[in-house]
Design an enzyme around this catalytic site. Structure first.
Site, mmCIF file in Angstrom:
data_model
loop_
_atom_site.group_PDB
_atom_site.id
_atom_site.type_symbol
_atom_site.label_atom_id
_atom_site.label_comp_id
_atom_site.label_asym_id
_atom_site.label_seq_id
_atom_site.Cartn_x
_atom_site.Cartn_y
_atom_site.Cartn_z
ATOM 1 C CD GLU A 1 -6.411 0.735 -7.333
ATOM 2 O OE1 GLU A 1 -7.450 1.397 -7.543
ATOM 3 O OE2 GLU A 1 -6.014 0.439 -6.202
ATOM 4 C CB THR B 1 -0.939 0.039 1.228
ATOM 5 O OG1 THR B 1 -1.751 1.214 1.154
ATOM 6 C CG2 THR B 1 -0.189 0.062 2.543
ATOM 7 C CB SER B 2 0.763 4.388 -1.799
ATOM 8 O OG SER B 2 -0.628 4.671 -1.877
ATOM 9 C CG HIS C 1 -14.203 0.183 6.539
ATOM 10 N ND1 HIS C 1 -13.002 0.397 5.962
ATOM 11 C CD2 HIS C 1 -14.450 1.289 7.304
ATOM 12 C CE1 HIS C 1 -12.543 1.594 6.351
ATOM 13 N NE2 HIS C 1 -13.407 2.142 7.163
ATOM 14 C CG ASP D 1 -8.347 -1.870 -3.968
ATOM 15 O OD1 ASP D 1 -7.892 -0.765 -4.299
ATOM 16 O OD2 ASP D 1 -7.900 -2.947 -4.371
ATOM 17 C CG PHE E 1 -6.787 7.674 6.785
ATOM 18 C CD1 PHE E 1 -6.919 6.695 7.755
ATOM 19 C CD2 PHE E 1 -6.960 7.304 5.449
ATOM 20 C CE1 PHE E 1 -7.211 5.382 7.414
ATOM 21 C CE2 PHE E 1 -7.234 5.991 5.091
ATOM 22 C CZ PHE E 1 -7.365 5.030 6.085
ATOM 23 N N GLY E 2 -8.528 10.362 5.444
ATOM 24 C CA GLY E 2 -9.477 10.276 4.327
ATOM 25 C C GLY E 2 -10.864 10.805 4.677
ATOM 26 C CE LYS F 1 -6.141 1.666 1.775
ATOM 27 N NZ LYS F 1 -6.005 0.993 0.471
HETATM 28 P P1 ITT Z 1 -3.429 2.152 -1.759
HETATM 29 O O1 ITT Z 1 -4.358 1.915 -2.936
HETATM 30 O O2 ITT Z 1 -2.005 2.407 -2.136
HETATM 31 O O3 ITT Z 1 -3.546 1.065 -0.717
HETATM 32 P P2 ITT Z 1 -5.109 4.513 -1.293
HETATM 33 O O4 ITT Z 1 -5.059 5.600 -0.263
HETATM 34 O O5 ITT Z 1 -5.130 4.902 -2.732
HETATM 35 O O6 ITT Z 1 -3.900 3.487 -0.986
HETATM 36 P P3 ITT Z 1 -7.751 3.314 -1.538
HETATM 37 O O7 ITT Z 1 -7.773 3.485 -3.019
HETATM 38 O O8 ITT Z 1 -8.175 1.982 -0.993
HETATM 39 O O9 ITT Z 1 -6.305 3.565 -0.939
HETATM 40 O O10 ITT Z 1 -8.589 4.424 -0.816
HETATM 41 C C1 ITT Z 1 -9.561 5.163 -1.477
HETATM 42 C C2 ITT Z 1 -9.830 6.425 -0.714
HETATM 43 O O11 ITT Z 1 -10.577 6.099 0.460
HETATM 44 C C3 ITT Z 1 -8.584 7.187 -0.253
HETATM 45 O O12 ITT Z 1 -8.808 8.556 -0.511
HETATM 46 C C4 ITT Z 1 -8.520 6.946 1.238
HETATM 47 O O13 ITT Z 1 -8.027 8.076 1.936
HETATM 48 C C5 ITT Z 1 -9.984 6.679 1.606
HETATM 49 N N1 ITT Z 1 -10.068 5.720 2.689
HETATM 50 C C6 ITT Z 1 -9.626 4.430 2.668
HETATM 51 N N2 ITT Z 1 -9.818 3.854 3.867
HETATM 52 C C7 ITT Z 1 -10.412 4.785 4.668
HETATM 53 C C8 ITT Z 1 -10.829 4.806 6.009
HETATM 54 O O14 ITT Z 1 -10.676 3.759 6.800
HETATM 55 N N3 ITT Z 1 -11.362 5.929 6.480
HETATM 56 C C9 ITT Z 1 -11.509 7.007 5.700
HETATM 57 N N4 ITT Z 1 -11.118 7.092 4.437
HETATM 58 C C10 ITT Z 1 -10.560 5.988 3.911
#
Ligand code: ITT
Length: 183
Positions: A35, A6-7, A166, A64, A138-139, A11
């Site tokens: 992807e 993962t980047s 999740h 993902d 985050f996110g 996570k």
């Molecule tokens: P990798 O694909 O390299 O693992 P990514 O950050 O691109 O890392 P995703 O495509 O799975 O990972 O994530 C999609 C988006 O959802 C991304 O903007 C994340 O910040 C957000 N996200 C993933 N898991 C989350 C969580 O538990 N809570 C809040 N936002 C999340």
């Protein structure tokens, strides 16, 4: 030793904590990979794992996650990363003005060992808040209120998030799979 590709450092932190508590050692492979575009996260994840398996011989997994909003027909779903970068949480709040706010996080883990692939899914039901709240996580965490809670994922502790998330639900299935296989 299992590799997690993962980047995303957040996570990795959530996952390594849980896996190591369950007795598995994990190595972070910090990698951004291409992807395919598809509506189905399981399909995207399986395709990425297949491509990565041509370079990686040890057991590995990737994960993902998408945010699926009912009144937007599941958007942003598999486009979550793009949407998060382009319009962010304020943009999502604007899109939902006057709309139903029911949403869910879906995580798909694809685990690969000996060129065989196994998928595990975790779902967290909830809703999108009216405003961003909290500084943890985050996110999309500052705009996501899990069902049965009155605070966003960014307002609760990492341990509390990990007890319901999740990601944890998908990870529990992976841990069960690895434990049964090791018996
Ligand atoms: P990798 O694909 O390299 O693992 P990514 O950050 O691109 O890392 P995703 O495509 O799975 O990972 O994530 C999609 C988006 O959802 C991304 O903007 C994340 O910040 C957000 N996200 C993933 N898991 C989350 C969580 O538990 N809570 C809040 N936002 C999340």
């Amino acid at each position: 030793m299992i590799k997690f590709i993962t980047s995303n450092e957040h996570k990795f932190q959530e996952i390594s904590r849980k896996l190591e508590n369950s007795g598995f050692s994990i190595e972070w492979i910090k990698l951004t990979y291409e992807e395919i575009q598809a509506d189905d996260t399981s399909e995207i994840s399986a395709d990425s794992a297949k491509k990565l398996s041509t370079h990686i011989n040890d057991p590995f997994f990737l994960e993902d996650t998408g945010l699926y909003i009912d009144s937007l027909n599941g958007f942003p779903g598999p486009y979550s990363s793009f949407v998060s970068k382009k319009i962010g949480n304020p943009g999502i709040l604007k899109l939902l003005d006057g709309k139903d706010r029911t949403a869910r996080f879906i995580t798909v883990i694809t685990y690969c060992e000996d060129k065989k692939f196994h998928q595990f899914t975790g779902i967290l039901e909830g809703s999108i808040s009216k405003e961003t709240k909290g500084s943890g996580g985050f996110g999309f965490d500052p705009i996501f209120i899990p069902k049965g809670f009155d605070r966003t994922l960014a307002e609760i502790s990492t341990d509390e998030k990990n007890s319901i998330s999740h990601r944890t639900l998908a990870l529990n299935q992976l841990i069960l799979f690895l434990s049964e296989r090791d018996d």
